[in-house]
Design an enzyme around this catalytic site. Structure first.
Site, PDB file in Angstrom:
ATOM      1  CG  HIS A 238      -1.871   0.880   1.113  1.00 34.34           C
ATOM      2  ND1 HIS A 238      -3.310   0.659   1.873  1.00 34.34           N
ATOM      3  CD2 HIS A 238      -2.373   2.326   0.697  1.00 34.34           C
ATOM      4  CE1 HIS A 238      -4.020   1.677   1.615  1.00 34.34           C
ATOM      5  NE2 HIS A 238      -3.214   2.670   0.884  1.00 34.34           N
TER       6      HIS A 238
ATOM      7  CD  GLU B  82      -4.559  -3.266   0.136  1.00 35.15           C
ATOM      8  OE1 GLU B  82      -3.742  -2.602   1.199  1.00 35.15           O
ATOM      9  OE2 GLU B  82      -5.370  -4.184   0.295  1.00 35.15           O
TER      10      GLU B  82
ATOM     11  CG  HIS C 224      -7.880  -2.471   8.242  1.00 27.09           C
ATOM     12  ND1 HIS C 224      -6.814  -1.783   7.636  1.00 27.09           N
ATOM     13  CD2 HIS C 224      -8.000  -2.062   9.450  1.00 27.09           C
ATOM     14  CE1 HIS C 224      -6.340  -0.747   8.474  1.00 27.09           C
ATOM     15  NE2 HIS C 224      -7.071  -1.065   9.649  1.00 27.09           N
TER      16      HIS C 224
HETATM   17  C1  LIG Z   1      -6.537  -1.133   2.828  1.00 25.07           C
HETATM   18  C2  LIG Z   1      -5.979  -1.875   4.022  1.00 25.07           C
HETATM   19  O1  LIG Z   1      -6.709  -2.021   4.866  1.00 25.07           O
HETATM   20  C3  LIG Z   1      -4.606  -1.979   4.339  1.00 25.07           C
HETATM   21  O2  LIG Z   1      -3.815  -1.748   3.185  1.00 25.07           O
HETATM   22  C4  LIG Z   1      -4.039  -0.934   5.278  1.00 25.07           C
HETATM   23  O3  LIG Z   1      -4.432   0.088   4.826  1.00 25.07           O
HETATM   24  C5  LIG Z   1      -2.600  -1.007   5.777  1.00 25.07           C
HETATM   25  O4  LIG Z   1      -2.290   0.129   5.624  1.00 25.07           O
HETATM   26  P1  LIG Z   1      -1.010   0.517   6.622  1.00 25.07           P
HETATM   27  O5  LIG Z   1      -0.053  -0.585   6.645  1.00 25.07           O
HETATM   28  O6  LIG Z   1      -0.340   1.788   5.982  1.00 25.07           O
HETATM   29  O7  LIG Z   1      -1.588   0.658   7.791  1.00 25.07           O
HETATM   30  N1  LIG Z   2      -6.209  -4.955   2.756  1.00 19.08           N
HETATM   31  C1  LIG Z   2      -5.892  -5.024   3.989  1.00 19.08           C
HETATM   32  C2  LIG Z   2      -4.300  -5.486   4.205  1.00 19.08           C
HETATM   33  O1  LIG Z   2      -3.614  -5.517   3.002  1.00 19.08           O
HETATM   34  C3  LIG Z   2      -3.559  -5.683   5.504  1.00 19.08           C
HETATM   35  O2  LIG Z   2      -4.346  -4.877   6.201  1.00 19.08           O
HETATM   36  P1  LIG Z   2      -3.752  -5.243   8.088  1.00 19.08           P
HETATM   37  O3  LIG Z   2      -3.603  -6.471   8.263  1.00 19.08           O
HETATM   38  O4  LIG Z   2      -2.206  -4.573   7.819  1.00 19.08           O
HETATM   39  O5  LIG Z   2      -4.643  -4.569   8.884  1.00 19.08           O
END
Ligand SMILES: CC(=O)[C@@H](O)[C@H](O)COP(=O)(O)O
Ligand SMILES: NCC(=O)COP(=O)(O)O
Length: 238
Positions: free
Chosen positions: A43, A70, A190
């Site tokens: 992300h 993402e 998430h």
């Molecule tokens: C979309 C999602 O839920 C994850 O990509 C989350 O945004 C992780 O991002 P961070 O690792 O920056 O918290």
């Molecule tokens: N789309 C969710 C993700 O990529 C990871 O979320 P998290 O496990 O770091 O909360």
């Protein structure tokens, strides 16, 4: 079969903390795949607080499972996706300063905008997923964006799981059922972890993919990365 895509954002957080290349994000991604990850998720945020745009370019050449990028479809993000063309793009309506993803799309308000973005991404050969709260109206309107899949934002499920898992999962079960009835694939992510993942998987038949990062990396500090990935995979066995 529900695939596990490992989000390596937090590996990059640790790397960036010292300004060198330790841990090596590229090596960790390859090792995650060797340990059983069925996808790698990143992300890249506008401030590059963890995953950098160059990481994404470098990872493209190395990821052999599914690469899922993402992000909010800003001009810079779209330029990166045009260049990298990952297997999947997950559109997330994050503000630039969000500490983490904290909401799904308003697919009613932004349906026309998303339709244009989705059409371009699909023309690049990418599968598109749209980050959504488990809101039936938003799931229904997602169909009008042309997206292939939705990703259910599971923070509310995770935060409600301990108190009442049946109540916590109910909106997600309904949203997933509607999405599948409409012909949309269903991903989830998430705050998923070793406590709450198996029940979600059990309650959402046909769940295509979970992307997990924060809890998995935290677990790996105690349990080891290979063992942890295997433990998460075992939560997804039907
Ligand atoms: C979309 C999602 O839920 C994850 O990509 C989350 O945004 C992780 O991002 P961070 O690792 O920056 O918290
Ligand atoms: N789309 C969710 C993700 O990529 C990871 O979320 P998290 O496990 O770091 O909360």
């Amino acid at each position: 079969m529900t695939k596990l895509s490992v989000n390596i954002n937090k590996i990059a957080t640790l790397r960036n903390a010292r300004g060198h290349n330790r841990p090596n994000v590229l090596q960790v991604a390859q090792d995650c795949e060797r340990f059983g990850a069925q996808g790698i998720t990143v992300h890249p945020r506008p401030d590059e607080r963890h995953i950098r745009y160059q990481d994404v370019r470098d990872l493209k050449a190395l990821v052999t499972t599914e690469f899922n990028i993402e992000g909010n479809p800003t001009p810079d993000f779209l330029d990166l996706v045009r260049e990298v063309r990952p297997e999947q793009v997950t559109l997330v309506p994050d503000a630039p300063d969000a500490i983490t993803s904290n909401a799904g799309w308003d697919t009613i308000k932004h349906q026309v905008y998303l339709l244009g973005v989705v059409q371009e991404l699909k023309s690049l050969g990418c599968r598109v997923s749209i980050f959504l709260d488990p809101d039936l109206a938003m799931v229904k309107a997602a169909l009008g964006t042309g997206t292939d899949r939705i990703e259910l934002y599971t923070e509310a499920y995770a935060s409600g799981y301990a108190a009442d898992r049946e109540a916590a999962v109910a909106p997600y079960r309904a949203a997933a059922a509607l999405a599948q009835e409409l012909g949309l694939g269903v991903n989830a992510g998430h705050d998923l972890d070793l406590d709450n993942l198996a029940y979600l998987h059990q309650q959402l038949p046909g769940l295509a993919e979970v992307s997990i990062g924060h809890a998995l990396v935290c677990d790996a500090l105690y349990l080891g990365l290979e063992n942890t990935i295997q433990l998460y995979r075992r939560q997804l066995v039907s």
